[in-house]
Scaffold this motif. Structure first.
Motif, PDB file in Angstrom:
ATOM      1  N   TYR A 114      -7.779   7.291   2.024  1.00 43.23           N
ATOM      2  CA  TYR A 114      -8.451   7.689   0.714  1.00 43.23           C
ATOM      3  C   TYR A 114      -7.976   9.189   0.406  1.00 43.23           C
ATOM      4  O   TYR A 114      -7.171   9.848   1.107  1.00 43.23           O
ATOM      5  CB  TYR A 114     -10.039   7.843   0.996  1.00 43.23           C
ATOM      6  CG  TYR A 114     -10.387   9.157   1.950  1.00 43.23           C
ATOM      7  CD1 TYR A 114     -10.659  10.171   1.362  1.00 43.23           C
ATOM      8  CD2 TYR A 114     -10.533   9.095   3.211  1.00 43.23           C
ATOM      9  CE1 TYR A 114     -11.282  11.414   2.110  1.00 43.23           C
ATOM     10  CE2 TYR A 114     -10.937  10.152   4.090  1.00 43.23           C
ATOM     11  CZ  TYR A 114     -11.084  11.247   3.472  1.00 43.23           C
ATOM     12  OH  TYR A 114     -11.686  12.381   4.402  1.00 43.23           O
ATOM     13  N   SER A 115      -8.348   9.557  -1.124  1.00 44.09           N
ATOM     14  CA  SER A 115      -7.615  10.952  -1.622  1.00 44.09           C
ATOM     15  C   SER A 115      -8.672  11.911  -1.116  1.00 44.09           C
ATOM     16  O   SER A 115     -10.026  11.837  -1.277  1.00 44.09           O
ATOM     17  CB  SER A 115      -7.594  10.746  -2.889  1.00 44.09           C
ATOM     18  OG  SER A 115      -6.339   9.526  -3.346  1.00 44.09           O
ATOM     19  N   LYS A 116      -7.882  12.927  -0.756  1.00 45.16           N
ATOM     20  CA  LYS A 116      -8.783  14.137  -0.214  1.00 45.16           C
ATOM     21  C   LYS A 116      -9.211  14.963  -1.604  1.00 45.16           C
ATOM     22  O   LYS A 116      -8.192  15.169  -2.309  1.00 45.16           O
ATOM     23  CB  LYS A 116      -8.066  15.015   0.666  1.00 45.16           C
ATOM     24  CG  LYS A 116      -8.794  16.195   1.239  1.00 45.16           C
ATOM     25  CD  LYS A 116      -7.708  17.013   2.057  1.00 45.16           C
ATOM     26  CE  LYS A 116      -8.530  18.306   2.486  1.00 45.16           C
ATOM     27  NZ  LYS A 116      -7.555  19.213   3.386  1.00 45.16           N
ATOM     28  N   PRO A 167       0.881  -1.314  -0.038  1.00 49.27           N
ATOM     29  CA  PRO A 167       0.133  -0.048  -0.021  1.00 49.27           C
ATOM     30  C   PRO A 167       0.917   1.103  -0.044  1.00 49.27           C
ATOM     31  O   PRO A 167       2.086   1.213   0.677  1.00 49.27           O
ATOM     32  CB  PRO A 167      -0.901  -0.020   1.361  1.00 49.27           C
ATOM     33  CG  PRO A 167      -0.085  -0.974   2.367  1.00 49.27           C
ATOM     34  CD  PRO A 167       0.898  -1.938   1.341  1.00 49.27           C
ATOM     35  N   GLN A 168       0.483   2.147  -0.712  1.00 55.83           N
ATOM     36  CA  GLN A 168       1.246   3.545  -0.738  1.00 55.83           C
ATOM     37  C   GLN A 168       0.657   4.521   0.266  1.00 55.83           C
ATOM     38  O   GLN A 168      -0.494   5.025   0.032  1.00 55.83           O
ATOM     39  CB  GLN A 168       1.065   4.013  -2.142  1.00 55.83           C
ATOM     40  CG  GLN A 168       1.770   3.004  -3.171  1.00 55.83           C
ATOM     41  CD  GLN A 168       3.167   2.825  -3.112  1.00 55.83           C
ATOM     42  OE1 GLN A 168       3.863   3.725  -2.887  1.00 55.83           O
ATOM     43  NE2 GLN A 168       3.455   1.383  -2.896  1.00 55.83           N
ATOM     44  N   GLN A 191     -21.026  10.540   0.058  1.00 58.17           N
ATOM     45  CA  GLN A 191     -20.817  10.203  -1.366  1.00 58.17           C
ATOM     46  C   GLN A 191     -19.481   9.050  -0.988  1.00 58.17           C
ATOM     47  O   GLN A 191     -18.801   9.267  -0.374  1.00 58.17           O
ATOM     48  CB  GLN A 191     -20.122  11.242  -2.347  1.00 58.17           C
ATOM     49  CG  GLN A 191     -21.007  12.406  -2.419  1.00 58.17           C
ATOM     50  CD  GLN A 191     -22.488  11.979  -3.381  1.00 58.17           C
ATOM     51  OE1 GLN A 191     -22.306  11.158  -4.379  1.00 58.17           O
ATOM     52  NE2 GLN A 191     -23.503  12.590  -2.784  1.00 58.17           N
ATOM     53  N   VAL A 192     -19.629   7.867  -1.825  1.00 54.83           N
ATOM     54  CA  VAL A 192     -18.800   6.900  -1.761  1.00 54.83           C
ATOM     55  C   VAL A 192     -17.497   7.458  -2.284  1.00 54.83           C
ATOM     56  O   VAL A 192     -17.416   7.928  -3.187  1.00 54.83           O
ATOM     57  CB  VAL A 192     -19.217   5.752  -2.460  1.00 54.83           C
ATOM     58  CG1 VAL A 192     -18.308   4.548  -2.378  1.00 54.83           C
ATOM     59  CG2 VAL A 192     -20.599   5.088  -1.833  1.00 54.83           C
ATOM     60  N   ARG A 193     -16.252   6.955  -1.498  1.00 51.82           N
ATOM     61  CA  ARG A 193     -15.094   7.482  -1.865  1.00 51.82           C
ATOM     62  C   ARG A 193     -14.213   6.362  -1.963  1.00 51.82           C
ATOM     63  O   ARG A 193     -14.134   5.580  -1.061  1.00 51.82           O
ATOM     64  CB  ARG A 193     -14.482   8.449  -0.838  1.00 51.82           C
ATOM     65  CG  ARG A 193     -13.088   9.133  -1.322  1.00 51.82           C
ATOM     66  CD  ARG A 193     -13.507  10.351  -2.320  1.00 51.82           C
ATOM     67  NE  ARG A 193     -14.390  11.232  -1.794  1.00 51.82           N
ATOM     68  CZ  ARG A 193     -14.046  12.413  -1.043  1.00 51.82           C
ATOM     69  NH1 ARG A 193     -12.669  12.515  -0.932  1.00 51.82           N
ATOM     70  NH2 ARG A 193     -14.933  13.211  -0.869  1.00 51.82           N
ATOM     71  N   VAL A 217      -5.743  11.003   3.251  1.00 52.49           N
ATOM     72  CA  VAL A 217      -6.428  11.160   4.634  1.00 52.49           C
ATOM     73  C   VAL A 217      -6.361   9.764   5.377  1.00 52.49           C
ATOM     74  O   VAL A 217      -6.776   8.953   4.498  1.00 52.49           O
ATOM     75  CB  VAL A 217      -7.679  11.520   4.579  1.00 52.49           C
ATOM     76  CG1 VAL A 217      -8.277  11.479   6.042  1.00 52.49           C
ATOM     77  CG2 VAL A 217      -7.831  13.062   3.852  1.00 52.49           C
ATOM     78  N   GLN A 218      -5.866   9.424   6.345  1.00 54.28           N
ATOM     79  CA  GLN A 218      -5.854   8.145   7.014  1.00 54.28           C
ATOM     80  C   GLN A 218      -6.660   8.117   8.369  1.00 54.28           C
ATOM     81  O   GLN A 218      -6.723   9.007   9.281  1.00 54.28           O
ATOM     82  CB  GLN A 218      -4.344   8.045   7.654  1.00 54.28           C
ATOM     83  CG  GLN A 218      -3.407   7.923   6.368  1.00 54.28           C
ATOM     84  CD  GLN A 218      -1.872   7.659   6.764  1.00 54.28           C
ATOM     85  OE1 GLN A 218      -1.487   6.993   7.882  1.00 54.28           O
ATOM     86  NE2 GLN A 218      -0.950   8.248   5.980  1.00 54.28           N
ATOM     87  N   LEU A 219      -7.355   7.048   8.394  1.00 54.17           N
ATOM     88  CA  LEU A 219      -8.537   6.988   9.250  1.00 54.17           C
ATOM     89  C   LEU A 219      -8.152   5.489   9.846  1.00 54.17           C
ATOM     90  O   LEU A 219      -7.950   4.439   9.666  1.00 54.17           O
ATOM     91  CB  LEU A 219     -10.020   6.882   8.841  1.00 54.17           C
ATOM     92  CG  LEU A 219     -10.285   7.961   7.689  1.00 54.17           C
ATOM     93  CD1 LEU A 219     -11.453   7.717   7.253  1.00 54.17           C
ATOM     94  CD2 LEU A 219     -10.279   9.104   8.507  1.00 54.17           C
TER      95      LEU A 219
END
Length: 438
Positions: free
Chosen positions: A375-377, A15-16, A53-55, A24-26
């Protein structure tokens, strides 16, 4: 085990987790139907919605701290958003000297026995005069943390709890002592009888007691509001720190009456005094609690939620609560206040116990397994977003995840010891077993 979960079917890709501001990391904790952690989930098992919205997920990473032995090489890659972080928060505004001792003992035992070597720990305090202070930043240095905990010993507790001497011996309490027979404050002579002195003390009590209590309530209410505002400021401060922050709040809580108003028994007593023509003895300000305090609490909860900060409230009052020398601070404790703070941040609460160590040991165990989702912001994402994370597998549910979240304003690589593995913007290298995403 620390597991890298690639998202492309069948490919054993790493994973990158890049250091740019667009990632963004959760931290997300899940449980199966039995309440146990479900291992080996992949990106296709999670659904992330940002503002409805699905990301798409960039990567999913599983962290299981139980699988790393204390004597094992700790140079393992964990994404910056996946570090487990504890802030030991000692509340000296609403506690007692006995509570300070209980908090110190429990916190020191937690640091020495329950933490994992990779955990980061900080120490913070709050007092009526000093306000919010960060005594030690998040660090893996256990000696530094223990020194910070032991830095406020019992010999200083009375000055920390009330450094300005506002409530050490209020007027009403002093007069009650005099009424018990200590007349050293009065100038006496041979013609002054003991009964005359008792009558004088009684008159003074009747004239000033309720006025003093009302003034003390106002002071206490303002102190509670200021304290809650400090919690909100802490939430803003922690927004800059990636990952979930577990705050262990050692406190007895401020009196529930300030927040929720009087109990039915107290309202009935006020009604009786009103019928007896003693309206001047009623404190109307305490009947329904403080609206300003409730508004401050709601704002503080929003700030803490946005920073992914979870408060675990540990009542240090002990069984029955310690006695306090104050006209307003009763022995009722602040269960409502502590519960509001814990529930508002999806935390837990320890109540009615003189030994907080078992609770802390359980907390360390229950927070040791989770996933990191990345996920990408998007360019049009607002500063604070609403998040919703679900799991597609039947019977598996999300038990902890940020719901109202403000991504940190900047990202810095926390793995500074391994610069050779950050070429091309990559953060670290997984030494765990990849999970097959097929």
């Amino acid at each position: 085990m620390l597991l890298a979960t690639p998202l492309m079917g069948g490919a054993q890709e790493r994973p990158q987790f890049r250091t740019t501001v667009d990632v963004v990391q959760l931290q997300v904790a899940i449980a199966d139907a039995r309440g146990d952690h479900m291992p080996n989930l992949t990106g296709e098992d999670f659904v992330l919605r940002v503002n409805g919205q699905v990301r798409d997920l960039i990567a999913v990473y599983e962290v299981d701290l139980r699988q790393i032995q204390p004597d094992e090489d700790s140079d393992r890659f964990i994404p910056a958003g996946g570090w487990r972080q504890f802030l030991l928060f000692f509340d000296f505004s609403f506690t007692t000297k006995g509570g300070v001792v209980r908090a110190q003992e429990a916190a020191a035992h937690f640091v020495q026995n329950d933490l994992h070597p990779k955990d980061l720990v900080g120490v913070a305090t709050d007092s009526p005069v000093g306000g919010l202070q960060l005594v030690s930043p998040f660090t893996a240095d256990r000696g530094q943390v223990l020194d910070a905990i032991r830095g406020f010993g019992l010999n200083r507790a009375q000055f920390i709890v009330d450094p300005a001497g506002f409530v050490v011996r209020p007027l009403a309490a002093a007069l009650e002592v005099e009424a018990a027979g200590d007349f050293s404050f009065a100038e006496t002579d041979a013609r002054t009888s003991r009964s005359d002195l008792q009558a004088l003390v009684q008159q003074t009590l009747e004239a000033g007691y309720f006025d003093t209590k009302r003034a003390d309530f106002r002071r206490y209410r303002e102190e509670a509001i200021n304290y809650v505002d400090q919690l909100g400021s802490l939430g803003k401060l922690l927004t800059a720190t990636r990952g979930r922050k577990h705050v262990l709040l050692f406190s007895a809580g401020f009196d529930d009456e300030v927040l929720t108003g009087q109990t039915l028994e107290e309202l009935a007593n006020d009604s009786a005094m009103l019928q007896a023509g003693q309206a001047y003895n009623i404190n109307a300000e305490s009947r329904f609690g403080s609206a300003d305090l409730r508004r401050s609490l709601e704002q503080a909860m929003k700030n803490l939620q946005a920073s992914d900060t979870v408060f675990h409230a540990l009542d240090v009052g002990g069984l029955g609560h310690d006695a306090v020398d104050d006209t307003f601070r009763t022995t009722k404790g602040g269960k409502q206040a502590l519960s509001f703070i814990a529930d508002g941040t999806n935390g837990t609460i320890a109540w009615n116990t003189n030994d907080l160590k078992p609770f802390l040991a359980t907390l360390a165990e229950e927070t040791s397994r989770y996933y990191v989702l990345a996920y990408s912001k998007a360019a049009d994402d607002p500063p604070v977003v609403e998040l919703d994370v679900t799991v597609r597998k039947p019977g598996v549910r999300v038990i902890a995840a940020p719901r109202r979240f403000s991504p940190p304003p900047a990202y810095a690589d926390m793995d500074q010891a391994r610069p050779e593995e950050r070429r091309g913007g990559e953060v670290g290298r997984s030494r765990g077993r990849p999970v097959d995403a097929s």
